[in-house]
Design a protein around this motif. Structure first.
Motif, mmCIF file in Angstrom:
data_model
loop_
_atom_site.group_PDB
_atom_site.id
_atom_site.type_symbol
_atom_site.label_atom_id
_atom_site.label_comp_id
_atom_site.label_asym_id
_atom_site.label_seq_id
_atom_site.Cartn_x
_atom_site.Cartn_y
_atom_site.Cartn_z
ATOM 1 N N VAL A 82 51.369 -5.116 35.738
ATOM 2 C CA VAL A 82 51.870 -3.726 35.702
ATOM 3 C C VAL A 82 50.598 -2.901 35.765
ATOM 4 O O VAL A 82 49.896 -2.754 34.765
ATOM 5 N N GLY A 141 43.982 -1.091 24.972
ATOM 6 C CA GLY A 141 45.180 -1.421 25.744
ATOM 7 C C GLY A 141 46.326 -1.697 24.794
ATOM 8 O O GLY A 141 46.194 -1.550 23.557
ATOM 9 N N ALA A 142 47.452 -2.106 25.363
ATOM 10 C CA ALA A 142 48.647 -2.313 24.533
ATOM 11 C C ALA A 142 48.452 -3.467 23.548
ATOM 12 O O ALA A 142 49.047 -3.464 22.469
ATOM 13 N N THR A 143 47.621 -4.448 23.898
ATOM 14 C CA THR A 143 47.388 -5.549 22.959
ATOM 15 C C THR A 143 46.797 -4.996 21.663
ATOM 16 O O THR A 143 47.278 -5.297 20.563
ATOM 17 N N GLN A 230 61.041 -4.279 22.160
ATOM 18 C CA GLN A 230 60.366 -4.095 23.424
ATOM 19 C C GLN A 230 61.008 -2.943 24.201
ATOM 20 O O GLN A 230 62.224 -2.898 24.331
ATOM 21 N N GLY A 232 60.779 -2.085 27.775
ATOM 22 C CA GLY A 232 60.261 -2.494 29.083
ATOM 23 C C GLY A 232 59.793 -3.935 29.059
ATOM 24 O O GLY A 232 58.640 -4.216 28.714
ATOM 25 N N VAL A 234 58.324 -7.176 30.577
ATOM 26 C CA VAL A 234 57.298 -7.250 31.632
ATOM 27 C C VAL A 234 57.855 -7.800 32.952
ATOM 28 O O VAL A 234 57.329 -7.492 34.019
ATOM 29 N N ASP A 259 56.954 -2.266 21.255
ATOM 30 C CA ASP A 259 55.957 -2.543 22.294
ATOM 31 C C ASP A 259 56.459 -1.877 23.573
ATOM 32 O O ASP A 259 57.351 -2.387 24.242
ATOM 33 N N ALA A 261 54.479 -0.917 26.342
ATOM 34 C CA ALA A 261 53.247 -0.888 27.140
ATOM 35 C C ALA A 261 53.407 -0.010 28.384
ATOM 36 O O ALA A 261 52.540 0.793 28.703
ATOM 37 N N PHE A 262 54.512 -0.189 29.094
ATOM 38 C CA PHE A 262 54.775 0.737 30.212
ATOM 39 C C PHE A 262 56.091 1.472 30.005
ATOM 40 O O PHE A 262 56.241 2.621 30.390
ATOM 41 N N ASP A 288 50.364 1.746 26.942
ATOM 42 C CA ASP A 288 49.142 1.748 27.736
ATOM 43 C C ASP A 288 49.040 3.050 28.498
ATOM 44 O O ASP A 288 50.052 3.544 29.018
ATOM 45 N N HIS A 290 46.518 2.946 30.856
ATOM 46 C CA HIS A 290 46.031 2.408 32.133
ATOM 47 C C HIS A 290 47.163 1.830 32.981
ATOM 48 O O HIS A 290 46.912 1.392 34.104
ATOM 49 N N LYS A 291 48.367 1.806 32.453
ATOM 50 C CA LYS A 291 49.503 1.409 33.295
ATOM 51 C C LYS A 291 50.089 2.683 33.920
ATOM 52 O O LYS A 291 49.560 3.176 34.897
#
Ligand SMILES: Cc1ncc(COP(=O)(O)O)c(C=O)c1O
Length: 454
Positions: A82, A141-143, A230, A232, A234, A259, A261-262, A288, A290-291
């Motif tokens: 992503v 980042g998301a981590t 979650q 989204g 992955v 979570d 992330a995107f 994130d 950066h996504k």
């Protein structure tokens, strides 16, 4: 001694000239780097040099050997993982911030970057509909956003039971039950392992065909418990039913972590916000930048409803670390010294505005639907409900699907990755870049269909 004869201005201009050429080339070059370019990377493999050389020569070597072997993931036809590109304003801000070379640790070390982080904090909680007072940390980042949020959860839950986990660690602490969906992202498990909560001592809850957690399968809970949901998936882009899960959590005083992330970015888009229903009722969120915000790597964001829990788990004190009265960036992140990620986030949000961001997200989702329709028309199975920007496609047997993915990657028109979805090989298409146009979608679709037929 480095040669005194070079001009800093000329060097920066040369870096900008080479960067601009690289970006222009992205539109037409092969997305995967040619094998010969990757082989030429051995040119970097020199013995550690004894003597200095001119910076301009360093730049030249880096560009001549390095640029050709990069993956064109900043370009318009990269649909792997992503991956957002870099918005023009965000990339330009990154250049300027590189020259600033600020340490975003404390307000006193960099008033500009500390101030921009606070502005971004306010803008982001408003965009996502999160509590206005939420604590926000700008991480890699998301981590690390998942890690930081779960550290705050650990602090809050054990603190309620009279256990100071930052002081005493986890040995002898009351055990925390951690619930995840069977399709949890691996980064959440990694975060749990880093926090001493264990990858494998989680309770995995069954999911449906899209990877969404089944709320009725969540076991009866007692304090202290964390439910990781979650926003989204992955692979499919599907969202766990946050509203129902938060209501279940409330009965046991459990902490809900999202979570996103995107997927959290769906909350910033009027046409997708329904997917994020119930999410603001959680206690912490990870995403994130950066996504889907399309800022340069690396950039993630953690949000915690009660800022004190994030602060308590992240702050470090020492006599020389002088904190002021304003928000101190490093009180919300695992790192002390860090680069000023808020600068690019600010630039991206300033340039797009609410409408521009919503348009970017919706455009990517529309392109994902176009991919799905085009591939279905050509006779291939789309394995997911395309609710967001992710498309999962099968070209027949698992072996055949893997072959087609390899051909697409080799061909270079576009780049899509492989995955396993519920026992079958599949190809993932993730449309996440501001740079992708309708023409890029049609070009990529034609290439995929041609290569799948061949
Ligand atoms: C749902 C989800 N969570 C977490 C992550 C990890 O993000 P990062 O690699 O930025 O740490 C990803 C990456 O794709 C993701 O899709």
């Amino acid at each position: 001694m480095i040669e005194e004869t070079f001009s800093m201005g000329d060097l920066i201009k040369e870096a900008a000239r080479r960067s601009a050429r690289y970006i222009d080339d992205l539109k037409e070059r092969s997305v995967a780097p040619p094998t010969e370019a990757v082989e030429r990377l051995t040119g970097f493999d020199l013995p550690l040099p004894e003597e200095p050389i001119a910076p301009i020569k360093v730049l030249q070597e880096l560009d001549d050997l390095g640029s050709a072997a990069t993956v064109a993931s900043a370009g318009p036809r990269y649909f792997g993982f992503v991956t957002g590109g870099s918005l023009p304003a965000a990339l330009a801000a990154n250049y300027l911030a590189g020259a600033w070379d600020q340490n975003a640790v404390f307000h006193v070390a960099s008033p500009t970057t500390a101030f921009l982080e606070e502005v971004c904090r306010r803008w982001l909680v408003a965009l996502f509909g999160l509590p206005p007072e939420a604590g926000v940390g700008f991480v890699t980042g998301a981590t690390m956003a998942n890690f930081s949020a779960l550290a705050a959860a650990r602090h809050a839950l054990l603190g309620r039971l009279g256990w100071d986990v930052e002081t005493h660690g986890l040995f002898g602490a009351p055990p925390i039950t951690v619930i995840v969906g069977a399709e949890v992202h691996v980064s959440v498990l990694k975060a749990l392992s880093l926090l001493g909560l264990g990858r494998e001592r989680v309770v995995r809850v069954a999911v449906d065909g899209q990877g969404r957690m089944r709320p009725e399968a969540i076991p009866a809970l007692s304090e202290p418990a964390i439910i990781c949901i979650q926003a989204g998936n992955v692979n499919t882009g599907a969202f766990d039913p946050a509203g129902e899960i938060c209501a279940i959590a409330q009965t046991s005083n459990s902490w809900v972590h999202v979570d996103g992330a995107f997927g959290l970015w769906a909350a910033a888009c009027p046409d997708r916000v329904h997917l994020a229903a119930g999410i603001p009722a959680a206690h912490s969120w990870a995403t994130d930048a950066h996504k889907w915000l399309n800022v340069p790597y690396d950039s993630g964001i953690v949000f915690v409803r009660d800022p004190q829990h994030l602060q308590a788990s992240m702050s470090s004190r020492a006599a020389y670390l002088i904190a002021g009265d304003t928000r101190e960036p490093s009180h919300y992140t695992p790192e002390l010294s860090r680069r000023a990620r808020g600068v690019e986030i600010w630039a991206a949000l300033r340039s797009l505005g609410r409408f521009g961001l919503a348009d970017l997200i919706e455009r990517n989702c529309r392109y994902a639907r176009r991919f799905a329709a085009g591939l279905q028309d050509a006779g291939y199975d789309v394995l997911n409900e395309v609710v967001l920007n992710q498309v999962l496609v099968s070209f027949g047997s698992s072996e055949r699907t893997r072959q087609v993915v390899a051909r697409i990657q080799e061909d270079g028109t576009c780049w899509c990755g492989g995955t396993e979805w519920q026992g079958h090989a599949a190809m993932r298409i993730s449309v996440s870049s501001w740079a992708t146009t309708e023409d890029d979608i049609e070009r990529s679709l034609q290439a995929i269909i041609r290569l799948a037929l061949g």
